[in-house]
Design a protein around this motif. Structure first.
Motif, PDB file in Angstrom:
ATOM      1  N   ASN A 206      -1.087  13.349  -2.848  1.00  0.00           N
ATOM      2  CA  ASN A 206      -2.384  13.678  -2.269  1.00  0.00           C
ATOM      3  C   ASN A 206      -3.100  12.396  -1.872  1.00  0.00           C
ATOM      4  OD1 ASN A 206      -2.164  16.469  -2.580  1.00  0.00           O
ATOM      5  ND2 ASN A 206      -2.952  16.395  -4.655  1.00  0.00           N
ATOM      6  N   PRO A 207      -3.738  12.384  -0.710  1.00  0.00           N
ATOM      7  CA  PRO A 207      -4.465  11.181  -0.272  1.00  0.00           C
ATOM      8  C   PRO A 207      -5.552  10.787  -1.268  1.00  0.00           C
ATOM      9  CG  PRO A 207      -4.237  12.720   1.537  1.00  0.00           C
ATOM     10  CD  PRO A 207      -3.787  13.443   0.297  1.00  0.00           C
ATOM     11  N   VAL A 208      -5.722   9.494  -1.413  1.00  0.00           N
ATOM     12  CA  VAL A 208      -6.730   8.937  -2.312  1.00  0.00           C
ATOM     13  C   VAL A 208      -7.786   8.243  -1.462  1.00  0.00           C
ATOM     14  CG1 VAL A 208      -7.131   7.258  -4.152  1.00  0.00           C
ATOM     15  CG2 VAL A 208      -5.012   8.588  -4.125  1.00  0.00           C
ATOM     16  N   ASN A 209      -9.051   8.398  -1.806  1.00  0.00           N
ATOM     17  CA  ASN A 209     -10.117   7.699  -1.107  1.00  0.00           C
ATOM     18  C   ASN A 209     -10.408   6.400  -1.859  1.00  0.00           C
ATOM     19  OD1 ASN A 209     -12.417   6.715   0.057  1.00  0.00           O
ATOM     20  ND2 ASN A 209     -13.496   8.673   0.082  1.00  0.00           N
ATOM     21  N   PHE A 210     -10.101   5.277  -1.240  1.00  0.00           N
ATOM     22  CA  PHE A 210     -10.292   3.976  -1.875  1.00  0.00           C
ATOM     23  C   PHE A 210     -11.652   3.360  -1.560  1.00  0.00           C
ATOM     24  CE2 PHE A 210      -5.681   4.443  -1.591  1.00  0.00           C
ATOM     25  CZ  PHE A 210      -5.360   4.266  -2.924  1.00  0.00           C
ATOM     26  N   GLY A 211     -12.460   4.052  -0.795  1.00  0.00           N
ATOM     27  CA  GLY A 211     -13.795   3.551  -0.478  1.00  0.00           C
ATOM     28  C   GLY A 211     -13.728   2.205   0.196  1.00  0.00           C
ATOM     29  N   ASP A 212     -14.413   1.206  -0.391  1.00  0.00           N
ATOM     30  CA  ASP A 212     -14.473  -0.139   0.178  1.00  0.00           C
ATOM     31  C   ASP A 212     -13.443  -1.097  -0.413  1.00  0.00           C
ATOM     32  OD1 ASP A 212     -16.587   0.602   1.808  1.00  0.00           O
ATOM     33  OD2 ASP A 212     -18.096   0.094   0.286  1.00  0.00           O
ATOM     34  N   ASP A 213     -12.516  -0.606  -1.219  1.00  0.00           N
ATOM     35  CA  ASP A 213     -11.518  -1.455  -1.867  1.00  0.00           C
ATOM     36  C   ASP A 213     -10.421  -1.819  -0.863  1.00  0.00           C
ATOM     37  OD1 ASP A 213      -9.589  -2.692  -3.408  1.00  0.00           O
ATOM     38  OD2 ASP A 213      -9.722  -1.250  -5.062  1.00  0.00           O
ATOM     39  N   GLU A 214     -10.627  -2.913  -0.133  1.00  0.00           N
ATOM     40  CA  GLU A 214      -9.706  -3.330   0.929  1.00  0.00           C
ATOM     41  C   GLU A 214      -8.328  -3.686   0.387  1.00  0.00           C
ATOM     42  OE1 GLU A 214     -10.247  -3.003   4.161  1.00  0.00           O
ATOM     43  OE2 GLU A 214     -12.220  -2.200   3.661  1.00  0.00           O
ATOM     44  N   LYS A 215      -8.263  -4.264  -0.796  1.00  0.00           N
ATOM     45  CA  LYS A 215      -6.974  -4.626  -1.393  1.00  0.00           C
ATOM     46  C   LYS A 215      -6.136  -3.367  -1.645  1.00  0.00           C
ATOM     47  CE  LYS A 215      -4.948  -7.387  -5.049  1.00  0.00           C
ATOM     48  NZ  LYS A 215      -5.184  -8.245  -6.204  1.00  0.00           N
ATOM     49  N   ALA A 216      -6.750  -2.335  -2.180  1.00  0.00           N
ATOM     50  CA  ALA A 216      -6.047  -1.072  -2.428  1.00  0.00           C
ATOM     51  C   ALA A 216      -5.636  -0.419  -1.117  1.00  0.00           C
ATOM     52  CB  ALA A 216      -6.916  -0.123  -3.247  1.00  0.00           C
ATOM     53  N   LYS A 217      -6.527  -0.461  -0.128  1.00  0.00           N
ATOM     54  CA  LYS A 217      -6.201   0.114   1.176  1.00  0.00           C
ATOM     55  C   LYS A 217      -4.979  -0.571   1.785  1.00  0.00           C
ATOM     56  CE  LYS A 217     -10.778   1.711   2.599  1.00  0.00           C
ATOM     57  NZ  LYS A 217     -11.842   1.538   3.586  1.00  0.00           N
ATOM     58  N   ASP A 218      -4.927  -1.907   1.690  1.00  0.00           N
ATOM     59  CA  ASP A 218      -3.785  -2.651   2.225  1.00  0.00           C
ATOM     60  C   ASP A 218      -2.481  -2.236   1.551  1.00  0.00           C
ATOM     61  OD1 ASP A 218      -5.349  -4.036   4.006  1.00  0.00           O
ATOM     62  OD2 ASP A 218      -5.456  -5.861   2.789  1.00  0.00           O
ATOM     63  N   LYS A 219      -2.559  -1.956   0.258  1.00  0.00           N
ATOM     64  CA  LYS A 219      -1.355  -1.595  -0.505  1.00  0.00           C
ATOM     65  C   LYS A 219      -0.935  -0.150  -0.272  1.00  0.00           C
ATOM     66  CE  LYS A 219       0.574  -1.548  -5.152  1.00  0.00           C
ATOM     67  NZ  LYS A 219       0.379  -1.891  -6.552  1.00  0.00           N
ATOM     68  N   TYR A 220      -1.891   0.745  -0.128  1.00  0.00           N
ATOM     69  CA  TYR A 220      -1.589   2.177  -0.142  1.00  0.00           C
ATOM     70  C   TYR A 220      -1.740   2.905   1.182  1.00  0.00           C
ATOM     71  CZ  TYR A 220      -1.402   1.916  -5.215  1.00  0.00           C
ATOM     72  OH  TYR A 220      -1.052   1.607  -6.501  1.00  0.00           O
ATOM     73  N   GLU A 221      -2.315   2.284   2.210  1.00  0.00           N
ATOM     74  CA  GLU A 221      -2.585   3.014   3.447  1.00  0.00           C
ATOM     75  C   GLU A 221      -2.079   2.266   4.679  1.00  0.00           C
ATOM     76  OE1 GLU A 221      -6.795   3.603   3.653  1.00  0.00           O
ATOM     77  OE2 GLU A 221      -6.811   5.079   2.053  1.00  0.00           O
ATOM     78  N   SER A 222      -1.503   3.020   5.579  1.00  0.00           N
ATOM     79  CA  SER A 222      -1.140   2.483   6.889  1.00  0.00           C
ATOM     80  C   SER A 222      -2.285   2.737   7.854  1.00  0.00           C
ATOM     81  CB  SER A 222       0.126   3.168   7.415  1.00  0.00           C
ATOM     82  OG  SER A 222       1.262   2.719   6.724  1.00  0.00           O
ATOM     83  N   THR A 223      -2.347   1.916   8.888  1.00  0.00           N
ATOM     84  CA  THR A 223      -3.373   2.086   9.918  1.00  0.00           C
ATOM     85  C   THR A 223      -2.712   1.989  11.289  1.00  0.00           C
ATOM     86  OG1 THR A 223      -3.829  -0.290   9.937  1.00  0.00           O
ATOM     87  CG2 THR A 223      -5.198   1.069   8.488  1.00  0.00           C
ATOM     88  N   GLY A 224      -3.466   2.278  12.324  1.00  0.00           N
ATOM     89  CA  GLY A 224      -3.012   2.099  13.707  1.00  0.00           C
ATOM     90  C   GLY A 224      -1.752   2.869  14.032  1.00  0.00           C
ATOM     91  N   SER A 225      -0.809   2.195  14.708  1.00  0.00           N
ATOM     92  CA  SER A 225       0.412   2.869  15.153  1.00  0.00           C
ATOM     93  C   SER A 225       1.278   3.296  13.970  1.00  0.00           C
ATOM     94  CB  SER A 225       1.208   1.980  16.106  1.00  0.00           C
ATOM     95  OG  SER A 225       1.656   0.823  15.449  1.00  0.00           O
ATOM     96  N   ASP A 226       1.225   2.548  12.854  1.00  0.00           N
ATOM     97  CA  ASP A 226       1.987   2.957  11.670  1.00  0.00           C
ATOM     98  C   ASP A 226       1.454   4.269  11.099  1.00  0.00           C
ATOM     99  OD1 ASP A 226       3.742   0.879  11.813  1.00  0.00           O
ATOM    100  OD2 ASP A 226       2.916  -0.246  10.130  1.00  0.00           O
ATOM    101  N   LEU A 227       0.154   4.448  11.114  1.00  0.00           N
ATOM    102  CA  LEU A 227      -0.439   5.702  10.649  1.00  0.00           C
ATOM    103  C   LEU A 227      -0.016   6.848  11.566  1.00  0.00           C
ATOM    104  CD1 LEU A 227      -2.254   7.286   8.751  1.00  0.00           C
ATOM    105  CD2 LEU A 227      -4.208   6.607  10.172  1.00  0.00           C
ATOM    106  N   GLN A 228       0.011   6.595  12.876  1.00  0.00           N
ATOM    107  CA  GLN A 228       0.443   7.618  13.822  1.00  0.00           C
ATOM    108  C   GLN A 228       1.908   7.999  13.563  1.00  0.00           C
ATOM    109  OE1 GLN A 228      -0.169   6.640  17.953  1.00  0.00           O
ATOM    110  NE2 GLN A 228       1.085   8.326  18.658  1.00  0.00           N
ATOM    111  N   LYS A 229       2.777   6.993  13.340  1.00  0.00           N
ATOM    112  CA  LYS A 229       4.190   7.258  13.051  1.00  0.00           C
ATOM    113  C   LYS A 229       4.332   8.049  11.749  1.00  0.00           C
ATOM    114  CE  LYS A 229       6.172   3.210  15.324  1.00  0.00           C
ATOM    115  NZ  LYS A 229       6.928   1.964  15.101  1.00  0.00           N
ATOM    116  N   LEU A 230       3.532   7.689  10.743  1.00  0.00           N
ATOM    117  CA  LEU A 230       3.590   8.400   9.472  1.00  0.00           C
ATOM    118  C   LEU A 230       3.192   9.862   9.653  1.00  0.00           C
ATOM    119  CD1 LEU A 230       3.964   8.316   6.375  1.00  0.00           C
ATOM    120  CD2 LEU A 230       1.563   7.671   6.208  1.00  0.00           C
TER     121      LEU A 230
END
Length: 166
Positions: A139-163
């Protein structure tokens, strides 16, 4: 006792806990039940890496891909996938295409994909019994403003689209 193998697939950075839980908490319980039938289940978990000690640096990616595809083929038909919000590492296109051709599958759906998507596509195109392929989604987790966690656990941009397409 007959050994049966099952390949575990996921992105590495964000799925350590899930892999640990599966191997440390479930593996013994599964094998307790299988032992009664004379079976032993071994999980193939490549997160500890592939030995590239004697290989040229330029061949590392190809070696990792080769080992992954070989293990998937040898664990047929048992395949488990953990997916979260990361797309994962995308190997070089030329390494992917040469290995896919070597493994008798010339489908272009393997190029420009993450290793996790390649593993999934390869298993699903290779296995006849795809009902033995299990998919677990975090299940998706909301990391709020924790950029370090976002970098580890979330894709963005074209990688998010591919996912999302995966």
């Amino acid at each position: 006792m007959k050994k049966v193998s099952c390949f575990l697939s996921s992105t590495f950075n964000d799925m350590q806990s899930e892999r640990d839980f599966f191997r440390l908490s479930l593996e013994d319980r599964i094998n307790d039940n299988l032992r009664k039938a004379g079976l032993f289940l071994e999980f193939i978990d490549l997160r500890w890496g592939v030995n590239v000690q004697n290989d040229e640096e330029s061949d590392y990616d190809k070696k990792v891909l080769s080992v992954c595809l070989g293990e998937i083929k040898s664990t047929k038909p048992f395949f488990i996938v953990f997916l979260g919000e990361r797309y994962g590492w995308v190997p070089k296109k030329e390494d992917v295409l040469s290995l896919v051709y070597e493994n008798d599958n010339n489908d272009v759906k393997f190029s420009d994909k993450s290793i996790t998507e390649i593993e999934i596509n390869y298993a699903l195109s290779t296995y006849v019994d795809t009902d033995k392929c299990l998919f677990y989604f975090r299940n998706p987790v909301n990391f709020g403003d924790d950029e370090k966690a976002k970098d580890k656990y979330e894709s963005t941009g074209s990688d998010l689209q591919k996912l999302n397409e995966l």
